[in-house]
Design a protein around this motif. Sequence first.
Motif, mmCIF file in Angstrom:
data_model
loop_
_atom_site.group_PDB
_atom_site.id
_atom_site.type_symbol
_atom_site.label_atom_id
_atom_site.label_comp_id
_atom_site.label_asym_id
_atom_site.label_seq_id
_atom_site.Cartn_x
_atom_site.Cartn_y
_atom_site.Cartn_z
ATOM 1 N N GLN A 179 0.824 -1.204 0.000
ATOM 2 C CA GLN A 179 0.000 0.000 0.000
ATOM 3 C C GLN A 179 0.863 1.261 0.000
ATOM 4 O O GLN A 179 1.877 1.326 0.682
ATOM 5 N N ILE A 180 0.398 2.223 -0.755
ATOM 6 C CA ILE A 180 1.014 3.538 -0.800
ATOM 7 C C ILE A 180 -0.056 4.556 -0.418
ATOM 8 O O ILE A 180 -1.154 4.521 -0.971
ATOM 9 N N HIS A 181 0.254 5.434 0.524
ATOM 10 C CA HIS A 181 -0.687 6.497 0.885
ATOM 11 C C HIS A 181 -0.093 7.859 0.496
ATOM 12 O O HIS A 181 1.127 8.065 0.621
ATOM 13 N N LEU A 182 -0.963 8.760 0.058
ATOM 14 C CA LEU A 182 -0.577 10.133 -0.228
ATOM 15 C C LEU A 182 -1.423 11.061 0.629
ATOM 16 O O LEU A 182 -2.650 10.928 0.656
ATOM 17 N N VAL A 183 -0.771 11.990 1.333
ATOM 18 C CA VAL A 183 -1.498 12.971 2.141
ATOM 19 C C VAL A 183 -0.907 14.356 1.906
ATOM 20 O O VAL A 183 0.250 14.492 1.510
ATOM 21 N N PHE A 184 -1.718 15.368 2.185
ATOM 22 C CA PHE A 184 -1.295 16.756 2.037
ATOM 23 C C PHE A 184 -1.366 17.436 3.403
ATOM 24 O O PHE A 184 -2.382 17.348 4.098
ATOM 25 N N ASN A 185 -0.301 18.092 3.769
ATOM 26 C CA ASN A 185 -0.238 18.716 5.091
ATOM 27 C C ASN A 185 -1.267 19.835 5.237
ATOM 28 O O ASN A 185 -1.585 20.553 4.289
ATOM 29 N N SER A 186 -1.788 19.965 6.440
ATOM 30 C CA SER A 186 -2.732 21.030 6.774
ATOM 31 C C SER A 186 -2.802 21.126 8.295
ATOM 32 O O SER A 186 -2.051 20.452 9.002
ATOM 33 N N ARG A 187 -3.704 21.949 8.787
ATOM 34 C CA ARG A 187 -3.837 22.132 10.242
ATOM 35 C C ARG A 187 -4.662 20.981 10.819
ATOM 36 O O ARG A 187 -5.766 21.158 11.312
ATOM 37 N N GLU A 188 -4.103 19.794 10.704
ATOM 38 C CA GLU A 188 -4.789 18.582 11.137
ATOM 39 C C GLU A 188 -3.807 17.594 11.753
ATOM 40 O O GLU A 188 -2.630 17.557 11.377
ATOM 41 N N LYS A 189 -4.319 16.803 12.685
ATOM 42 C CA LYS A 189 -3.538 15.713 13.284
ATOM 43 C C LYS A 189 -4.195 14.372 12.959
ATOM 44 O O LYS A 189 -3.792 13.681 12.040
ATOM 45 N N ASP A 190 -5.237 14.016 13.756
ATOM 46 C CA ASP A 190 -5.886 12.712 13.570
ATOM 47 C C ASP A 190 -6.466 12.537 12.179
ATOM 48 O O ASP A 190 -6.541 11.426 11.663
ATOM 49 N N ARG A 191 -6.898 13.621 11.581
ATOM 50 C CA ARG A 191 -7.500 13.523 10.242
ATOM 51 C C ARG A 191 -6.497 13.002 9.216
ATOM 52 O O ARG A 191 -6.874 12.398 8.206
ATOM 53 N N ILE A 192 -5.209 13.234 9.509
ATOM 54 C CA ILE A 192 -4.149 12.738 8.643
ATOM 55 C C ILE A 192 -3.606 11.405 9.146
ATOM 56 O O ILE A 192 -3.419 10.461 8.379
ATOM 57 N N THR A 193 -3.350 11.317 10.447
ATOM 58 C CA THR A 193 -2.631 10.153 10.976
ATOM 59 C C THR A 193 -3.509 8.932 11.243
ATOM 60 O O THR A 193 -3.040 7.800 11.106
ATOM 61 N N LYS A 194 -4.779 9.121 11.644
ATOM 62 C CA LYS A 194 -5.596 7.968 12.049
ATOM 63 C C LYS A 194 -5.797 6.942 10.934
ATOM 64 O O LYS A 194 -5.645 5.733 11.178
ATOM 65 N N PRO A 195 -6.136 7.346 9.701
ATOM 66 C CA PRO A 195 -6.274 6.336 8.648
ATOM 67 C C PRO A 195 -4.976 5.557 8.413
ATOM 68 O O PRO A 195 -5.014 4.368 8.079
ATOM 69 N N ILE A 196 -3.842 6.225 8.583
ATOM 70 C CA ILE A 196 -2.549 5.581 8.372
ATOM 71 C C ILE A 196 -2.257 4.593 9.499
ATOM 72 O O ILE A 196 -1.784 3.475 9.270
ATOM 73 N N LEU A 197 -2.588 4.984 10.725
ATOM 74 C CA LEU A 197 -2.378 4.095 11.871
ATOM 75 C C LEU A 197 -3.339 2.909 11.825
ATOM 76 O O LEU A 197 -2.978 1.787 12.198
ATOM 77 N N ASP A 198 -4.565 3.155 11.384
ATOM 78 C CA ASP A 198 -5.557 2.080 11.313
ATOM 79 C C ASP A 198 -5.291 1.112 10.161
ATOM 80 O O ASP A 198 -5.613 -0.074 10.246
ATOM 81 N N HIS A 199 -4.725 1.626 9.084
ATOM 82 C CA HIS A 199 -4.434 0.805 7.894
ATOM 83 C C HIS A 199 -2.992 1.089 7.465
ATOM 84 O O HIS A 199 -2.770 1.794 6.471
ATOM 85 N N PRO A 200 -2.002 0.582 8.198
ATOM 86 C CA PRO A 200 -0.598 0.945 7.946
ATOM 87 C C PRO A 200 -0.142 0.628 6.519
ATOM 88 O O PRO A 200 -0.226 -0.518 6.080
ATOM 89 N N PRO A 201 0.300 1.624 5.792
ATOM 90 C CA PRO A 201 0.835 1.396 4.443
ATOM 91 C C PRO A 201 2.314 1.021 4.513
ATOM 92 O O PRO A 201 2.941 1.087 5.573
ATOM 93 N N ASN A 202 2.866 0.635 3.365
ATOM 94 C CA ASN A 202 4.306 0.387 3.288
ATOM 95 C C ASN A 202 5.081 1.680 3.079
ATOM 96 O O ASN A 202 6.224 1.815 3.507
ATOM 97 N N LYS A 203 4.408 2.637 2.415
ATOM 98 C CA LYS A 203 5.092 3.895 2.095
ATOM 99 C C LYS A 203 4.090 5.043 2.165
ATOM 100 O O LYS A 203 2.932 4.880 1.789
ATOM 101 N N LEU A 204 4.565 6.178 2.656
ATOM 102 C CA LEU A 204 3.721 7.365 2.757
ATOM 103 C C LEU A 204 4.395 8.538 2.063
ATOM 104 O O LEU A 204 5.549 8.863 2.356
ATOM 105 N N TYR A 205 3.686 9.162 1.153
ATOM 106 C CA TYR A 205 4.142 10.416 0.546
ATOM 107 C C TYR A 205 3.411 11.550 1.254
ATOM 108 O O TYR A 205 2.178 11.609 1.234
ATOM 109 N N TYR A 206 4.176 12.422 1.874
ATOM 110 C CA TYR A 206 3.591 13.493 2.688
ATOM 111 C C TYR A 206 3.959 14.829 2.033
ATOM 112 O O TYR A 206 5.102 15.255 2.066
ATOM 113 N N PHE A 207 2.961 15.489 1.433
ATOM 114 C CA PHE A 207 3.187 16.751 0.730
ATOM 115 C C PHE A 207 3.045 17.942 1.673
ATOM 116 O O PHE A 207 2.156 17.966 2.530
#
Length: 271
Positions: free
Chosen positions: A8-36
């Motif tokens: 799995q590869i996840h792509l996320v875009f930074n913003s004024r958020e914590k759980d909204r970004i991290t929780k899906p990743i923690l719940d469904h751990p990918p192999n790689k994360l691209y963080y813009f």
Amino acid sequence: MINIFTKQIHLVFNSREKDRITKPILDHPPNKLYYFTAYIRDTGQKDQNLSYLEQNIELLKNKLPQLEIIQKEVDYANYIEVIQEISKIIKDEREENPNCEIYINVGSGSKLTGIASVEAAKLWDCDIYYVYSTDYNPSGEGPEHKGEMILIEPLTFPLKKPKELYIKILKLIDKLIQERYKGKDYNEKKKKFIYKKDLVEQLYKEKVLTLQNKNKDERKLKASKYMNSKKYLNRLNSELNYINVSDHKRNKKIYLTKEGKEVLQIFRYHF
């Protein structure tokens, strides 16, 4: 639903958020994360939420030490650049592993990154997810979304991509234009062009187009090439509006339109 058994590869875009970004990743751990992170080129503005980036990455590294995190900067106000960056990631990852699954968080970042992400997912057959919460307060302090995070996978409808052949023709036009003006003084007020006769010849020389039967008579062969290429160039001109063909009776000129240039940028890393 997210499949835990494939890469799995996840792509996320930074913003004024914590759980909204991290929780899906923690719940469904990918192999790689691209963080813009954001950069607005026209104004020179940098990402105003880098403290959230640092906190989120620290959490993810502590909870998922095996997760590979790649940080990238992109212009949050440039649709073409965003979709191009996503396209390059998809191409590279699928070349490495054709069976990998790519998920894009369309809830973080800017409205424009969300739009570009949805379009990229349609073009390249990826999955998107959107996260909202039970406590949304954009004007308060801290993250905009707090409380319980709710993840949904919105239904999207397929986007019709231009046929590969049309992209190849556009790329050839662009290449020939660049070659024509290379090393020459050029008046920027004038549009760059190539002659249609030169394009038609190159379409067959580089085997972008082919003829089933090649006439031994040079004049008839040339006429066959023109007739065969006409339907493709007419569609690029009249229907898709990717090129303009001049009205000259002889020595017709071909120009790339604004739409044609944008399509070339979007499909730069594909086809």
